[in-house]
Design a protein around this motif. Sequence first.
Motif, mmCIF file in Angstrom:
data_model
loop_
_atom_site.group_PDB
_atom_site.id
_atom_site.type_symbol
_atom_site.label_atom_id
_atom_site.label_comp_id
_atom_site.label_asym_id
_atom_site.label_seq_id
_atom_site.Cartn_x
_atom_site.Cartn_y
_atom_site.Cartn_z
ATOM 1 N N LYS A 186 -51.094 -78.438 64.864
ATOM 2 C CA LYS A 186 -51.871 -78.571 63.634
ATOM 3 C C LYS A 186 -53.254 -79.157 63.913
ATOM 4 C CE LYS A 186 -51.016 -79.743 58.769
ATOM 5 N NZ LYS A 186 -52.236 -80.433 58.371
ATOM 6 N N PRO B 257 -55.102 -75.406 65.308
ATOM 7 C CA PRO B 257 -54.298 -74.204 65.044
ATOM 8 C C PRO B 257 -55.070 -72.917 65.314
ATOM 9 C CG PRO B 257 -55.129 -75.103 62.988
ATOM 10 C CD PRO B 257 -55.523 -76.077 64.067
ATOM 11 N N GLU C 68 -46.599 -65.107 59.655
ATOM 12 C CA GLU C 68 -47.611 -65.753 60.486
ATOM 13 C C GLU C 68 -48.955 -65.043 60.330
ATOM 14 O OE1 GLU C 68 -48.186 -67.388 65.074
ATOM 15 O OE2 GLU C 68 -46.683 -65.856 64.638
ATOM 16 N N ALA D 12 -48.017 -74.583 61.912
ATOM 17 C CA ALA D 12 -49.245 -74.153 62.573
ATOM 18 C C ALA D 12 -48.971 -74.055 64.062
ATOM 19 C CB ALA D 12 -50.385 -75.132 62.303
ATOM 20 N N TYR E 271 -47.829 -79.564 55.737
ATOM 21 C CA TYR E 271 -46.645 -78.711 55.724
ATOM 22 C C TYR E 271 -45.873 -78.963 54.438
ATOM 23 C CZ TYR E 271 -47.429 -78.048 60.762
ATOM 24 O OH TYR E 271 -47.966 -77.752 61.978
ATOM 25 N N VAL F 19 -51.165 -69.794 61.484
ATOM 26 C CA VAL F 19 -50.345 -70.583 60.557
ATOM 27 C C VAL F 19 -49.259 -69.682 59.986
ATOM 28 C CG1 VAL F 19 -52.160 -72.219 59.936
ATOM 29 C CG2 VAL F 19 -51.936 -70.082 58.655
ATOM 30 N N LEU G 62 -56.692 -76.124 57.017
ATOM 31 C CA LEU G 62 -55.295 -76.080 57.439
ATOM 32 C C LEU G 62 -55.014 -76.898 58.699
ATOM 33 C CD1 LEU G 62 -54.665 -72.279 56.803
ATOM 34 C CD2 LEU G 62 -53.964 -74.199 55.357
ATOM 35 N N SER G 63 -56.057 -77.391 59.358
ATOM 36 C CA SER G 63 -55.849 -78.238 60.529
ATOM 37 C C SER G 63 -55.496 -79.654 60.074
ATOM 38 C CB SER G 63 -57.099 -78.259 61.399
ATOM 39 O OG SER G 63 -58.169 -78.891 60.724
ATOM 40 N N TYR H 5 -46.935 -73.649 53.071
ATOM 41 C CA TYR H 5 -47.480 -73.885 54.404
ATOM 42 C C TYR H 5 -46.355 -74.468 55.263
ATOM 43 C CZ TYR H 5 -50.842 -75.603 57.939
ATOM 44 O OH TYR H 5 -51.544 -75.847 59.098
#
Length: 767
Positions: free
Chosen positions: A423, A426, A435, A419, A455, A429, A447-448, A416
């Motif tokens: 972040k 997002p 991407e 984003a 990351y 990502v 993933l937020s 990862y």
Amino acid sequence: MKKKIISLVTTIAMIASLAMVPTLSANAAVSEEEGIITLLNALNIMQGDENGNMNLDAAVSRAEMAKIAVAASSEKDSVALGLKVSPYKDVPYSEWYAPYIKAAVSAGFVEGYLDSTYRPTNTVTYEEAVTIMLRVLGYDDNSFGSAYPYGQISKAQGLEMLDNVDGTIGTEMTRRQVLNLVYNTLQCSAASGTSASGNVSFSGTLLSVHDCTMTEDVDIISTVEQDSSLGSDKVFTSAGLYTKGSSFDDDSVGMTGDIFIKNSKDIVAFVPDDDDENNEYETYFIYSLLSNSVVAYDNGSLVTIDIPDSTKVYYNQSQTTYAAVKSGLEMGDTLYVKKTASGSIDYITYDSDTMEGPVKVTSSSWLSSIGGSSSTTIMRDGVKSSESSILTNDIIYYSAPLDIVFAYSNKVTGIYESASPTKDSPTSVTISGTEYEIEGVDAFNNLSSSGIFNYGDTVTICLGKDGGAAGVVTSTDTASDSTIGYVIAAGTKTFTDENDKEYTGYYVTMVLPDGTTSTYETSADKSSLEGAVAKAVLKDGIATLTRQSSGSISGKVSYEDMKIGDYAVSSSVNILDVANDSVYDNVLYKKIYLQRIDGISLSKSQILYCEQNAKGEITSLILNNVTGDVYEYGVVNTASSSSNSGTSSSTSYSIDIDGTAQTYSTSLASSVTGPAKFVFNGSSLVGVVSMGAYSGTVNELTETTAKIGNIKYTLSDSVVCYKKSPSTKYQKITLSEAQSGDYTIYAYYDKSEASGGRIRVLVCNYY
């Protein structure tokens, strides 16, 4: 009243590889008479009996006619229901009709007889009913002349009060005749001046007395059943959005006619055009979109519906065109198609957001949780499957109108990296250099900044139908933090850490069997693995790579049986064909399909990697240059060699690939002319190989084969055709031109079909 004739044709022209009858969706169509009944009911002018029956063939008494006239008039609120005085000697105040007769007499609508009777139970005659409704409009006897009842009948005809009232002078009136007479009268304007009693006081049409207006030629577009964005009490029409009155009939959707609006907002009734008593419309569920048409799905069959850009479309409570909305149409949306009398599309309305998902599968009860059943069609990775074939972490979408589930199993494991735009919120990502758009709430949540991944973490994302990140495999899910692919590059590059600081580290780039690429950071230089199949195990953001063996799979490919030798092949198999040519120092690759290698006998050395699932089915293959499709093919127009001080030589090639001419200066020692295979390393031409020609000329040419003598050879799906005379260079032409022209045609191939080769170039000579 004005007659409007619109004929609706319910057969749509379709172009289909599989014949199919479209879904004809319709409720029981509302008739013109039903619409009129609804209106007069809603305005409390005429009602049915205690069971709701209108008894339209029954006769109408003089007492009933007095009540109807008062209820239709501006005197509707003047009835003294507590009347204690009998207006006529045969109308005792205790009878239900006494107050209405009293109000009708006071308003000048009706009269009694010279003997002081009203004769309430007598049937009203045609001329009496017409005269009464004329008086409701404010006309008195001076308006008609002395020739009763001919003057009254003539006036009523001029006002269009007698449409569908098929009575004659002296005949008794039925409730159906009175129904139409009153309906027509409601749309007539008041007479200038007042009635004999001076009690008529309204302007405009009689409808205004009831706070009601009429709009003609209106399309009833949709209720919440056709457009989920509408409230349950709303109806969308070509005249605007309205609230459904309590008497509005949903069965009028799909029809054209007159609407009656009360209090400026409520549709209380709809009266269809005379010939529009059929509200069938064609319902299609979108499967896919083409440039100028829609591919629709029904019960396993696909049809193509051609829709002109100028077609009128109703959507989101407004009118627009197909050109304006087609880019927003999606799989699962519902199209409702109405036709004109000529058979062309009149208008379309559509309902969006009917596809549920993306949803990440987390349990075996996934089908019931989305509202599916044992009859639901299930498509996994584009192949019809079963409920049991859906696995944990698959991404699914469900269309209730189609009753079909679309499932996707592709996943990407990587680092990862970033984003965008932030972040915190997002929309996309970057995972190991690639991407991905955020496609689902599960991916967003994980993933937020409020999620569990940072990351630099190793993450496995589940790809949705649009190739975006629809979900994320978490620690509670069963998934591997490893990836197997073909290493196409290695070395050093710049990375960004979780604090957005850049640093230099080792990396590898791998192409996976599905044709996608991923880049991983490694702890050491892995250049030695370029051109090899490797397994990347990810931990703490760093990939550890190990070379993978080819295994022991071999055998003849059968697409019909979905087998390679004795081994079953999954219907969703991913196949990658690669060419690692040490002569040219580069790696080429292309995703292919099982049909492409049908009939080829694969040796163990040609299968670099094979993965099988728990059922023993082959799910992934990496092949060693079986097809030759990784190369480019064309012709060399000229090739000239030169020496540099006698120590080195170079060759200038003027080539044509698929109609694009280019000149390259190379270090190649030999010169090749005519049809050839070209090898590129980036933008540099590093290899030119002459192709073989089949002996003899082509005597039959189709879209897929060339017949030479008695043998048919398969054309490459990207075969390129050139025409040439002795004095000209090669000029690209289309395959159809080659088929129809007067040419002597020669076919050039890279290798035999049994080995995976194809005809790559056709040269059409003319003189």
